[in-house]
Scaffold this motif. Structure first.
Motif, mmCIF file in Angstrom:
data_model
loop_
_atom_site.group_PDB
_atom_site.id
_atom_site.type_symbol
_atom_site.label_atom_id
_atom_site.label_comp_id
_atom_site.label_asym_id
_atom_site.label_seq_id
_atom_site.Cartn_x
_atom_site.Cartn_y
_atom_site.Cartn_z
ATOM 1 N N LEU A 143 0.746 4.469 2.713
ATOM 2 C CA LEU A 143 -0.321 4.950 1.995
ATOM 3 C C LEU A 143 -0.140 4.899 0.503
ATOM 4 O O LEU A 143 -0.969 4.382 -0.505
ATOM 5 N N VAL A 144 1.067 5.185 -0.088
ATOM 6 C CA VAL A 144 1.620 5.197 -1.374
ATOM 7 C C VAL A 144 1.506 3.913 -1.813
ATOM 8 O O VAL A 144 0.982 3.482 -3.097
ATOM 9 N N VAL A 145 1.911 2.942 -1.156
ATOM 10 C CA VAL A 145 2.253 1.629 -1.442
ATOM 11 C C VAL A 145 0.620 0.769 -1.792
ATOM 12 O O VAL A 145 0.407 0.308 -2.932
ATOM 13 N N VAL A 193 0.632 -8.161 -7.116
ATOM 14 C CA VAL A 193 0.177 -7.179 -6.236
ATOM 15 C C VAL A 193 0.901 -7.516 -4.835
ATOM 16 O O VAL A 193 1.268 -6.684 -4.221
ATOM 17 N N VAL A 194 0.456 -8.734 -4.490
ATOM 18 C CA VAL A 194 0.634 -9.231 -3.101
ATOM 19 C C VAL A 194 2.544 -9.077 -3.168
ATOM 20 O O VAL A 194 3.021 -8.775 -2.005
ATOM 21 N N ASN A 195 3.079 -9.604 -4.042
ATOM 22 C CA ASN A 195 4.556 -9.495 -3.923
ATOM 23 C C ASN A 195 5.151 -7.989 -3.677
ATOM 24 O O ASN A 195 5.983 -7.874 -2.678
ATOM 25 N N ASN A 196 4.563 -7.116 -4.508
ATOM 26 C CA ASN A 196 5.057 -5.745 -4.515
ATOM 27 C C ASN A 196 4.526 -4.993 -3.434
ATOM 28 O O ASN A 196 5.502 -4.409 -2.713
ATOM 29 N N VAL A 197 3.480 -5.311 -2.937
ATOM 30 C CA VAL A 197 2.864 -4.613 -1.538
ATOM 31 C C VAL A 197 3.696 -5.048 -0.539
ATOM 32 O O VAL A 197 4.103 -4.314 0.380
ATOM 33 N N GLY A 198 3.952 -6.420 -0.557
ATOM 34 C CA GLY A 198 4.812 -6.911 0.402
ATOM 35 C C GLY A 198 6.242 -6.573 0.765
ATOM 36 O O GLY A 198 6.808 -6.103 1.940
ATOM 37 N N VAL A 199 6.852 -6.611 -0.504
ATOM 38 C CA VAL A 199 8.037 -6.115 -0.300
ATOM 39 C C VAL A 199 8.333 -4.685 -0.047
ATOM 40 O O VAL A 199 9.125 -4.371 0.740
#
Length: 313
Positions: free
Chosen positions: A172-174, A254-260
């Motif tokens: 949820l935080v991510v 966004v995609v990179n950080n949310v994914g990691v």
């Protein structure tokens, strides 16, 4: 002076390329970009201090908040803890208002000029890059995780996070905070710094490459991780210049950080890792290269400044 050129009915494109947008104000002076950076830096420090004070005051009544803030500010910060992650990401989010107000007060130009040559976020350009980045990340991450010695932390999600409840709270935080955090970093590094450097140095290579060391210093990794971060910064800077705005770079970030961080939340990666496995680096670089080349081809040429005009500014 600022010039707008008509391109097709109902649409105008700024005559300045993205990295030169600081010069778009009629009363531009060489020192205004410097004042912009100083104002933004001062605001960021002030807002961060205010956020810490507010959280400490809240922590006086809610001990769990105080514990999370204390740990987040220590060398033992744990990104698998939802409270610490929210606090650390939240402070990075403050780059957004700091950069926006720095441009407005120090540069005396609309904050929207940090977003694109159109002076705003071009929302209709988000869906295709988002789908592309998500697909590429899933493919490269899946292949990378299958490599020997790169299976992620052992013990599963519950072993890493202390329970299934923490997993859902982490996710949820991510999902709630990372998009703002990633956009804020792009606002500062590919928006503010690129345009400050571009106001003094005409060739886009300077604006793309000179902010890279600062971006790398903001990420405490080993040599392999720093190479990856530097490549990310170059790719984000290039697509920002090439597409005339931050949209594609924001999607990538966004995609990179949310994914990691999402993989870390479910135990498939270690969000506290201080380096990137060498075997994973080629896949990360392939992700950046494929996304950059494809997304540039997808952006409509009408969104870019006319080359004959922009090149002289």
């Amino acid at each position: 002076m600022s010039i707008t050129l008509p391109t097709f009915p109902g649409r105008q494109v700024h005559a300045y390329p993205f990295h030169r947008m600081a010069r778009s104000v009629p009363d531009y002076r060489w020192w205004r970009p410097l004042l912009t950076v100083l104002t933004a830096a001062g605001l960021f420090c002030g807002l961060t201090l205010l956020a810490v004070v507010v959280m400490l005051v809240v922590g006086a009544f809610v001990p769990a908040v105080s514990v999370s803030v204390d740990r987040a500010l220590s060398e033992d910060a744990d990104l698998r803890d939802p409270g610490q992650l929210a606090f650390l990401l939240g402070t990075i989010c403050l780059l957004w208002p700091a950069a926006a107000l720095g441009v407005r007060w120090g540069g005396r130009r609309p904050a929207g000029t940090l977003l694109s040559t159109a002076g705003r976020l071009r929302w209709r350009l988000f869906p295709k890059p988002l789908a592309l980045a998500a697909a590429l990340f899933l493919v490269t991450s899946a292949v990378s995780l299958l490599l020997p010695g790169n299976e992620g932390p052992t013990g599963g999600a519950s072993a890493g996070n202390g329970g299934g409840g923490d997993v859902w709270l982490l996710l949820l935080v991510v999902l709630a905070v990372v998009p703002i955090q990633a956009a804020a970093e792009e606002y500062a590094f590919r928006g503010l710094l690129m345009q400050v450097i571009g106001s003094w140095l005409r060739h886009p290579a300077f604006a793309i490459l000179m902010p890279v060391p600062l971006f790398v210093l903001g990420h405490d990794y080993g040599i392999v991780g720093q190479i990856d971060v530097a490549a990310f910064a170059v790719a984000a800077g290039w697509i920002t210049w090439r597409t005339g705005g931050l949209e594609a770079a924001i999607v990538l970030h966004v995609v990179n950080n949310v994914g990691v961080l999402g993989l870390g939340a479910v135990g498939l990666a270690d969000p506290n890792a201080t380096d990137l496995p060498l075997a994973a680096l080629p896949f990360s670089l392939a992700f950046l290269l494929a996304y950059s080349l494809l997304v540039v081809r997808w952006f409509p040429a009408a969104e870019l400044p006319p080359s004959g005009t922009a090149g002289r500014r």
